[in-house]
Design a protein around this motif. Structure first.
Motif, PDB file in Angstrom:
ATOM      1  N   GLY A 130       0.810  -1.213   0.000  1.00 40.70           N
ATOM      2  CA  GLY A 130       0.000   0.000   0.000  1.00 40.70           C
ATOM      3  C   GLY A 130       0.841   1.260   0.000  1.00 40.70           C
ATOM      4  N   ILE A 131       1.933   1.245   0.742  1.00 38.46           N
ATOM      5  CA  ILE A 131       2.837   2.404   0.773  1.00 38.46           C
ATOM      6  C   ILE A 131       3.438   2.634  -0.609  1.00 38.46           C
ATOM      7  N   ILE A 132       3.855   1.544  -1.263  1.00 36.99           N
ATOM      8  CA  ILE A 132       4.411   1.649  -2.616  1.00 36.99           C
ATOM      9  C   ILE A 132       3.355   2.148  -3.591  1.00 36.99           C
ATOM     10  N   GLY A 133       2.149   1.579  -3.505  1.00 31.32           N
ATOM     11  CA  GLY A 133       1.070   1.972  -4.405  1.00 31.32           C
ATOM     12  C   GLY A 133       0.695   3.432  -4.249  1.00 31.32           C
ATOM     13  N   LYS A 134       0.620   3.913  -3.007  1.00 27.27           N
ATOM     14  CA  LYS A 134       0.279   5.316  -2.760  1.00 27.27           C
ATOM     15  C   LYS A 134       1.385   6.233  -3.270  1.00 27.27           C
ATOM     16  N   SER A 135       2.637   5.809  -3.127  1.00 29.20           N
ATOM     17  CA  SER A 135       3.762   6.596  -3.641  1.00 29.20           C
ATOM     18  C   SER A 135       3.686   6.720  -5.158  1.00 29.20           C
ATOM     19  N   MET A 136       3.361   5.614  -5.832  1.00 32.21           N
ATOM     20  CA  MET A 136       3.199   5.640  -7.291  1.00 32.21           C
ATOM     21  C   MET A 136       2.075   6.581  -7.700  1.00 32.21           C
ATOM     22  N   PHE A 137       0.971   6.523  -6.958  1.00 35.31           N
ATOM     23  CA  PHE A 137      -0.172   7.391  -7.246  1.00 35.31           C
ATOM     24  C   PHE A 137       0.217   8.861  -7.123  1.00 35.31           C
ATOM     25  N   ASN A 138       0.915   9.229  -6.033  1.00 37.69           N
ATOM     26  CA  ASN A 138       1.305  10.617  -5.806  1.00 37.69           C
ATOM     27  C   ASN A 138       2.259  11.122  -6.887  1.00 37.69           C
ATOM     28  N   ARG A 139       3.188  10.259  -7.300  1.00 38.79           N
ATOM     29  CA  ARG A 139       4.130  10.663  -8.344  1.00 38.79           C
ATOM     30  C   ARG A 139       3.433  10.890  -9.677  1.00 38.79           C
ATOM     31  N   LEU A 140       2.510   9.999 -10.008  1.00 34.14           N
ATOM     32  CA  LEU A 140       1.772  10.161 -11.266  1.00 34.14           C
ATOM     33  C   LEU A 140       0.876  11.397 -11.218  1.00 34.14           C
ATOM     34  N   LEU A 141       0.271  11.636 -10.065  1.00 34.25           N
ATOM     35  CA  LEU A 141      -0.611  12.795  -9.911  1.00 34.25           C
ATOM     36  C   LEU A 141       0.167  14.093 -10.135  1.00 34.25           C
ATOM     37  N   GLU A 142       1.413  14.127  -9.655  1.00 31.45           N
ATOM     38  CA  GLU A 142       2.247  15.309  -9.828  1.00 31.45           C
ATOM     39  C   GLU A 142       2.768  15.449 -11.259  1.00 31.45           C
ATOM     40  N   SER A 143       2.935  14.319 -11.945  1.00 29.87           N
ATOM     41  CA  SER A 143       3.534  14.357 -13.292  1.00 29.87           C
ATOM     42  C   SER A 143       2.513  14.658 -14.390  1.00 29.87           C
ATOM     43  N   PHE A 144       1.229  14.330 -14.140  1.00 32.49           N
ATOM     44  CA  PHE A 144       0.211  14.578 -15.161  1.00 32.49           C
ATOM     45  C   PHE A 144      -0.225  16.047 -15.144  1.00 32.49           C
ATOM     46  N   GLU A 145      -0.254  16.659 -16.318  1.00 36.33           N
ATOM     47  CA  GLU A 145      -0.745  18.030 -16.410  1.00 36.33           C
ATOM     48  C   GLU A 145      -2.254  18.072 -16.207  1.00 36.33           C
ATOM     49  N   GLN A 146      -2.935  17.005 -16.621  1.00 41.30           N
ATOM     50  CA  GLN A 146      -4.382  16.917 -16.459  1.00 41.30           C
ATOM     51  C   GLN A 146      -4.720  15.783 -15.482  1.00 41.30           C
ATOM     52  N   PRO A 147      -5.173  16.117 -14.265  1.00 45.02           N
ATOM     53  CA  PRO A 147      -5.524  15.083 -13.281  1.00 45.02           C
ATOM     54  C   PRO A 147      -6.571  14.099 -13.794  1.00 45.02           C
ATOM     55  N   ASP A 148      -7.418  14.560 -14.748  1.00 44.91           N
ATOM     56  CA  ASP A 148      -8.444  13.666 -15.292  1.00 44.91           C
ATOM     57  C   ASP A 148      -7.832  12.435 -15.952  1.00 44.91           C
ATOM     58  N   MET A 149      -6.607  12.581 -16.466  1.00 42.68           N
ATOM     59  CA  MET A 149      -5.934  11.456 -17.100  1.00 42.68           C
ATOM     60  C   MET A 149      -5.726  10.314 -16.106  1.00 42.68           C
ATOM     61  N   LEU A 150      -5.342  10.660 -14.882  1.00 42.25           N
ATOM     62  CA  LEU A 150      -5.136   9.645 -13.851  1.00 42.25           C
ATOM     63  C   LEU A 150      -6.467   9.027 -13.432  1.00 42.25           C
ATOM     64  N   SER A 151      -7.511   9.837 -13.372  1.00 37.37           N
ATOM     65  CA  SER A 151      -8.839   9.311 -13.030  1.00 37.37           C
ATOM     66  C   SER A 151      -9.310   8.304 -14.073  1.00 37.37           C
ATOM     67  N   ILE A 152      -9.085   8.635 -15.340  1.00 36.35           N
ATOM     68  CA  ILE A 152      -9.475   7.730 -16.426  1.00 36.35           C
ATOM     69  C   ILE A 152      -8.677   6.430 -16.332  1.00 36.35           C
ATOM     70  N   MET A 153      -7.376   6.558 -16.061  1.00 37.59           N
ATOM     71  CA  MET A 153      -6.522   5.378 -15.930  1.00 37.59           C
ATOM     72  C   MET A 153      -7.015   4.486 -14.794  1.00 37.59           C
ATOM     73  N   GLN A 154      -7.328   5.085 -13.656  1.00 34.52           N
ATOM     74  CA  GLN A 154      -7.831   4.319 -12.522  1.00 34.52           C
ATOM     75  C   GLN A 154      -9.139   3.610 -12.870  1.00 34.52           C
ATOM     76  N   SER A 155     -10.040   4.338 -13.523  1.00 38.33           N
ATOM     77  CA  SER A 155     -11.351   3.770 -13.872  1.00 38.33           C
ATOM     78  C   SER A 155     -11.217   2.592 -14.831  1.00 38.33           C
ATOM     79  N   ILE A 156     -10.348   2.727 -15.821  1.00 41.28           N
ATOM     80  CA  ILE A 156     -10.166   1.661 -16.807  1.00 41.28           C
ATOM     81  C   ILE A 156      -9.531   0.431 -16.167  1.00 41.28           C
TER      82      ILE A 156
END
Length: 269
Positions: free
Chosen positions: A90-116
């Motif tokens: 869980g710690i690793i997964g949350k770290s990956m999530f935070n890094r991706l959230l910071e790297s994406f210019e559009q947060p919606d991209m991460l939401s779409i990725m999660q949903s898919i």
């Protein structure tokens, strides 16, 4: 008046997600997260906190209720190993999530990725659930293998911002030959520790000061109430009913996540 309606809506979301989550061992986060995505009042970080807190409250309430009613049947070694490994994952997964959230210019991209990703995994679990009587189940005992499974469960669940219950239930059934009721109870035990870890990780990394947590008390109260109702129902229903509830919830989650992905796609164009 409008605020009161919103408060009630969040309470109802926490309530029904936790009733189903407690009964079927799915936690509730897998329901809360996509529904809050649809409502669209909170950003991803806030949704993660609301979901994790509600699921933790539900799991705590359910386990305490079953403990006092002497109906808490946990395979301590297996559930503990899975829980410990899922915390690390869980710690690793949350770290990956935070890094991706910071790297994406559009947060919606991460939401779409999660949903898919979530929709695809739920489809696999739905297929397994419908055909599981034809599948051979296992009873794993080797500690390294159990730890690897727990690590994978924790990583995926934390990255997707859910409690991980549907994965737990399917894995406990397939690899440890647990009945529907056993899977539900042991899944709640694992969820308790994974969500506690998730909340602690969020508090020591990003913290909560920048988040709007106005809805937190209402959705958590719904989670506690749902945990009480769900755990009471779990002790009274049969394995067949639990299986049906689980299958129906998984199907609904698939539909919600497909809808979320399709709804957000135009925002990327």
């Amino acid at each position: 008046m409008e605020e009161i309606v919103i408060f009630i809506i969040y309470f109802i979301i926490g309530l029904f997600a936790s009733i189903l989550g407690s009964m079927a061992g799915i936690g509730g986060g897998v329901i809360i997260k996509p529904i809050l995505d649809i409502i669209g009042l909170n950003d991803l970080s806030t949704i993660s906190v609301l979901s994790a807190s509600t699921v933790f409250a539900m799991a705590t309430t359910s386990l305490i209720t079953m403990l006092f009613s002497k109906k808490l049947q946990v395979r301590v070694k297996i559930a503990s190993l899975l829980a410990i490994a899922s915390i690390i994952g869980g710690i690793i997964g949350k770290s990956m999530f935070n890094r991706l959230l910071e790297s994406f210019e559009q947060p919606d991209m991460l939401s779409i990725m999660q949903s898919i990703i979530l929709a695809c995994l739920m489809i696999l679990i739905y297929i397994y659930q419908k055909k599981k009587d034809r599948w051979r189940t296992f009873t794993l005992h080797k500690t390294p293998i159990i730890l690897m499974i727990g690590f994978a469960l924790g990583s995926i669940a934390s990255f997707l911002g859910i409690g991980g219950g549907p994965f737990n239930v399917a894995i406990l059934s397939l690899f440890f030959s647990m009945t529907a009721k056993e899977s539900s109870i042991n899944s709640l035990f694992i969820i308790f520790f994974s969500q506690l870890s998730s909340i602690i990780t969020m508090s020591v990394t990003k913290g909560f000061t920048e988040l709007d947590l106005t809805m937190l008390p209402f959705i958590v109260i719904g989670g506690v109430t749902g945990g009480l109702i769900g755990s009471a129902l779990l002790s009274r229903v049969t394995n067949t009913i639990i299986d049906r509830v689980f299958t129906i919830v998984i199907f609904i989650i698939i539909c919600i996540n497909i809808y979320n992905a399709l709804k957000l796609l135009p925002s990327l164009v």
